[in-house]
Design an enzyme around this catalytic site. Structure first.
Site, PDB file in Angstrom:
ATOM      1  NE  ARG A  68      -3.840  -0.212   2.095  1.00  0.00           N
ATOM      2  CZ  ARG A  68      -3.786  -1.371   2.753  1.00  0.00           C
ATOM      3  NH1 ARG A  68      -2.937  -1.549   3.740  1.00  0.00           N
ATOM      4  NH2 ARG A  68      -4.592  -2.365   2.448  1.00  0.00           N
ATOM      5  NE  ARG A  95       4.992 -20.604  -0.132  1.00  0.00           N
ATOM      6  CZ  ARG A  95       5.649 -21.106   0.919  1.00  0.00           C
ATOM      7  NH1 ARG A  95       5.529 -20.541   2.113  1.00  0.00           N
ATOM      8  NH2 ARG A  95       6.416 -22.170   0.800  1.00  0.00           N
ATOM      9  CE1 TYR A 113       6.464 -19.099  -8.410  1.00  0.00           C
ATOM     10  CE2 TYR A 113       6.749 -19.440  -6.066  1.00  0.00           C
ATOM     11  CZ  TYR A 113       5.955 -19.445  -7.179  1.00  0.00           C
ATOM     12  OH  TYR A 113       4.636 -19.806  -7.080  1.00  0.00           O
TER      13      TYR A 113
END
Length: 130
Positions: A68, A95, A113
């Site tokens: 945010r 994750r 990843y």
């Protein structure tokens, strides 16, 4: 395969965080989020929602806060959860699942990843693993 117009797709990613301090969770969150956005050429307004998970050894901060504050996710609904504590699983792992509205086919989505989390999805040879 033909594009069918705008569809909802999931984009996954993961990284390993250096340590359980707010600054390291922030750095990892921003790096991973920016990489997923760049690799998939998505715009923040096309993200329907985001789910972040952390392994139990990471609890110093909420990753959604950093998305945010640093990535423009002001209007993106987000939640943070603790990952299942599976024996012998990767530790210090952040994750994410971004659910996006896109005209891309599923095989065009690039899951990202980074660092030690590359071992989670070695089957994604066509995707960029850094």
């Amino acid at each position: 395969m033909l594009n069918r117009g705008v569809q909802t797709r999931g984009i996954r990613g993961a990284t390993v965080v250096s340590s359980n301090i707010s600054e390291d969770i922030e750095k990892a969150t921003v790096e991973l989020t920016n990489e997923i956005i760049a690799q998939n050429s998505i715009m923040v307004q096309d993200i329907a929602f985001a789910i972040f998970t952390l392994t139990k050894d990471l609890n110093a901060a909420f990753p959604a806060k950093f998305a945010r504050l640093n990535c423009g996710f002001d209007m993106v609904p987000m939640m943070c959860y603790q990952e299942l504590d599976v024996p012998n699983s990767i530790r210090m792992c952040l994750r994410v699942l971004f659910v996006v509205n896109t005209d891309k086919n599923q095989n065009e989505i690039k899951h990202v990843y980074l660092k030690g989390a590359k071992s989670l999805r070695t089957d994604l040879e066509r995707d960029i693993l850094k």
